[in-house]
Design a protein around this motif. Structure first.
Motif, PDB file in Angstrom:
ATOM      1  N   VAL A 323       0.848  -1.195   0.000  1.00 10.17           N
ATOM      2  CA  VAL A 323       0.000   0.000   0.000  1.00 10.17           C
ATOM      3  C   VAL A 323       0.878   1.238   0.000  1.00 10.17           C
ATOM      4  O   VAL A 323       0.639   2.213  -0.717  1.00 10.17           O
ATOM      5  N   LEU A 324       1.900   1.219   0.819  1.00 10.25           N
ATOM      6  CA  LEU A 324       2.921   2.260   0.808  1.00 10.25           C
ATOM      7  C   LEU A 324       4.260   1.603   0.533  1.00 10.25           C
ATOM      8  O   LEU A 324       4.575   0.565   1.113  1.00 10.25           O
ATOM      9  N   SER A 325       5.025   2.177  -0.352  1.00 10.32           N
ATOM     10  CA  SER A 325       6.329   1.583  -0.658  1.00 10.32           C
ATOM     11  C   SER A 325       7.312   2.652  -1.087  1.00 10.32           C
ATOM     12  O   SER A 325       6.924   3.735  -1.541  1.00 10.32           O
ATOM     13  N   ARG A 326       8.563   2.317  -0.924  1.00  9.46           N
ATOM     14  CA  ARG A 326       9.632   3.207  -1.356  1.00  9.46           C
ATOM     15  C   ARG A 326      10.777   2.332  -1.855  1.00  9.46           C
ATOM     16  O   ARG A 326      11.038   1.260  -1.308  1.00  9.46           O
ATOM     17  N   SER A 327      11.457   2.787  -2.887  1.00 14.96           N
ATOM     18  CA  SER A 327      12.538   2.000  -3.471  1.00 14.96           C
ATOM     19  C   SER A 327      13.746   2.881  -3.740  1.00 14.96           C
ATOM     20  O   SER A 327      13.642   4.113  -3.771  1.00 14.96           O
ATOM     21  N   GLY A 328      14.862   2.238  -3.932  1.00 17.23           N
ATOM     22  CA  GLY A 328      16.097   2.951  -4.207  1.00 17.23           C
ATOM     23  C   GLY A 328      17.213   1.974  -4.523  1.00 17.23           C
ATOM     24  O   GLY A 328      16.974   0.792  -4.809  1.00 17.23           O
ATOM     25  N   ALA A 329      18.413   2.483  -4.508  1.00 17.76           N
ATOM     26  CA  ALA A 329      19.578   1.651  -4.833  1.00 17.76           C
ATOM     27  C   ALA A 329      20.696   1.932  -3.831  1.00 17.76           C
ATOM     28  O   ALA A 329      20.791   3.029  -3.274  1.00 17.76           O
ATOM     29  N   ILE A 330      21.502   0.922  -3.621  1.00 24.95           N
ATOM     30  CA  ILE A 330      22.680   1.034  -2.761  1.00 24.95           C
ATOM     31  C   ILE A 330      23.890   0.552  -3.547  1.00 24.95           C
ATOM     32  O   ILE A 330      23.864  -0.532  -4.155  1.00 24.95           O
ATOM     33  N   PHE A 331      24.935   1.365  -3.550  1.00 25.03           N
ATOM     34  CA  PHE A 331      26.210   0.988  -4.160  1.00 25.03           C
ATOM     35  C   PHE A 331      27.256   0.944  -3.047  1.00 25.03           C
ATOM     36  O   PHE A 331      27.318   1.870  -2.224  1.00 25.03           O
ATOM     37  N   PHE A 332      28.054  -0.098  -3.011  1.00 19.79           N
ATOM     38  CA  PHE A 332      29.028  -0.236  -1.929  1.00 19.79           C
ATOM     39  C   PHE A 332      30.340  -0.794  -2.469  1.00 19.79           C
ATOM     40  O   PHE A 332      30.402  -1.372  -3.572  1.00 19.79           O
ATOM     41  N   SER A 333      31.398  -0.620  -1.684  1.00 24.10           N
ATOM     42  CA  SER A 333      32.704  -1.158  -2.054  1.00 24.10           C
ATOM     43  C   SER A 333      33.469  -1.527  -0.786  1.00 24.10           C
ATOM     44  O   SER A 333      33.283  -0.920   0.267  1.00 24.10           O
ATOM     45  N   ILE A 334      34.309  -2.540  -0.901  1.00 23.62           N
ATOM     46  CA  ILE A 334      35.211  -2.969   0.180  1.00 23.62           C
ATOM     47  C   ILE A 334      36.624  -2.949  -0.398  1.00 23.62           C
ATOM     48  O   ILE A 334      36.884  -3.544  -1.452  1.00 23.62           O
ATOM     49  N   GLU A 335      37.513  -2.275   0.268  1.00 21.14           N
ATOM     50  CA  GLU A 335      38.864  -2.088  -0.261  1.00 21.14           C
ATOM     51  C   GLU A 335      39.560  -3.418  -0.503  1.00 21.14           C
ATOM     52  O   GLU A 335      40.215  -3.628  -1.517  1.00 21.14           O
TER      53      GLU A 335
END
Length: 446
Positions: A323-335
């Motif tokens: 009924v309610l929603s939100r979306s997005g993206a996550i970008f990550f890095s590990i040395e």
């Protein structure tokens, strides 16, 4: 000392399988047929080590028993003794107490024990005495070191072999010594191991020659049909690590696509989709790769590291069934990631493997988030600052669930079935074989 042959055989077979699965620029084209010696030898090993107290070596390794020793002449007191027609009995009744292989340096070390060795032969003394004799050695302990290397022609060969043998007790009988018997007995009382010390160098010399020839001939027999040629400027293990990186990329594991993940809690639902990890093929050997066998249990220690690992995922947070929603993206890095793991496996493959040691080290962690509005900044600040200050604590927190997961997998694996299945698949399909990484028994039986 002939455990070297079994160990070297398995190492060479591993080289052959790897070279067969890759397009190494250090080898010649592979023939159009597949060899069945690998499964035959492995099956012999599997059945052999199902015994509670295995004595000797699997049938694939031939041990010369009896072993003949060339005649020799040795000074004894004021005369000389010649020994001839010498035969050594009992070499096939050995037990492997320790076997260690450092694959990066191609060095092998072995410790063997035998309850008893018998040497029969005849002797002659300048003073006129001659006749048969026997020498019985008890609780024999043999130590050996072998190093392998690649020669100018690109062939793997035994380069240095060191052997030594020791005993705890000894009995002997020389017949027809006559008047010299009293003198000889006095010499033996003064130096109990005198006769053993006389025979020892000639025995080791003969074993050394046979072992050198057997190792080289076995390697040649295994690799000649396939025309495998190695580089002498790089360790074979590092060459195969390089080939494994290429194999990961060609098999589609870099980038690695993680299955979608969904979790619900009360009225909230979280979906992670389109998750990818990039850089997994950029791994390297960060320490020794060691294989050891002791007390009929094999252990393997692996130390690997990676370069920069990058990843991304799409997230969607829903409330009350979308009924309610939100979306997005996550970008990550590990040395970087550095991993050290040690696993043990009884040689009786009906028994389960176990995790002996597991250590994880992480480099700097960076994250970029979009779609959460002002929460993006808080999320990025929290992840980019706090975990890097507490990297060791983060690594320790990750280690525990990983240990549990690895132990769960090891508990459910049927090692014997896993090995037999994939060796048979290699024989049928050669370089086109597929490795099924589903380890649990219920999956393998399907």
């Amino acid at each position: 000392m002939y455990q070297f042959k079994a160990g070297i055989s398995l190492i060479v077979q591993a080289i052959i399988v790897h070279a067969s699965l890759t397009n190494s620029r250090y080898r010649l084209p592979k023939p159009a047929y597949y060899d069945r010696r690998l499964s035959s030898q492995l099956f012999h090993v599997i059945e052999f080590y199902k015994q509670p107290d295995p004595v000797g070596l699997p049938a694939m390794v031939s041990i010369p028993d009896p072993l003949s020793i060339p005649p020799f002449r040795q000074s004894v007191a004021f005369t000389a003794m010649e020994m001839r027609d010498l035969m050594t009995y009992g070499l096939s009744r050995l037990r492997v107490r320790l076997f260690e292989a450092e694959l990066s340096s191609m060095a092998l070390r072995v410790e063997l024990t035998m309850d008893e060795l018998m040497v029969n032969g005849s002797y002659a003394i300048n003073m006129g005495s001659s006749g048969p004799f026997w020498l019985k050695m008890k609780n024999v302990r043999t130590l050996g070191n072998v190093s392998l290397g690649v020669d100018r022609e690109g062939i793997l060969r035994a380069q240095d072999i060191e052997l030594d043998i020791g005993i705890e007790d000894m009995a002997m009988d020389f017949q027809n010594l006559g008047w010299f018997g009293r003198v000889f007995q006095g010499l033996v009382n003064a130096a109990p191991n005198m006769v053993f010390d006389m025979v020892k160098p000639y025995m080791l010399k003969e074993v050394h020659a046979k072992l050198q020839g057997e190792i080289d001939s076995q390697i040649e027999r295994q690799v000649d049909d396939r025309g495998i040629v190695l580089a002498n400027s790089i360790a074979p293990l590092d060459l195969f690590v390089s080939e494994a990186r290429w194999l990961l990329r060609t098999k589609g594991y870099d980038p690695y696509v993680v299955p979608d993940y969904r979790n619900s809690l009360s009225i909230f639902s979280l979906l992670l989709s389109n998750t990818q990890l990039r850089g997994l093929s950029n791994f390297y050997r960060s320490g020794e790769l060691e294989i050891a066998v002791q007390n009929n249990t094999m252990s393997c220690t692996v130390q690997v590291g990676t370069g920069r690992i990058e990843g991304s995922t799409r997230w969607q947070l829903s409330v009350v069934r979308d009924v309610l929603s939100r979306s997005g993206a996550i970008f990550f890095s590990i040395e970087f990631i550095q991993l050290s793991i040690k696993v043990s496996q009884p040689l009786d493959l009906r028994k389960k493997p176990s995790l002996m040691d597991f250590q994880l080290e992480l480099g700097n962690i960076q994250i970029f988030s979009s779609g959460a509005g002002s929460m993006d900044y808080l999320l990025e600040a929290g992840v980019n600052i706090l975990p890097n200050l507490l990297r060791s604590q983060v690594a320790n927190a990750i280690e525990k669930p990983l240990r549990v997961r690895i132990r769960e997998k090891l508990e459910c694996i049927n090692v014997e079935q896993f090995v037999k299945r994939h060796v048979a698949d290699y024989e049928r399909r050669g370089a086109n074989m597929e490795v099924d990484w589903r380890l649990c028994e219920r999956k393998l039986e399907k």
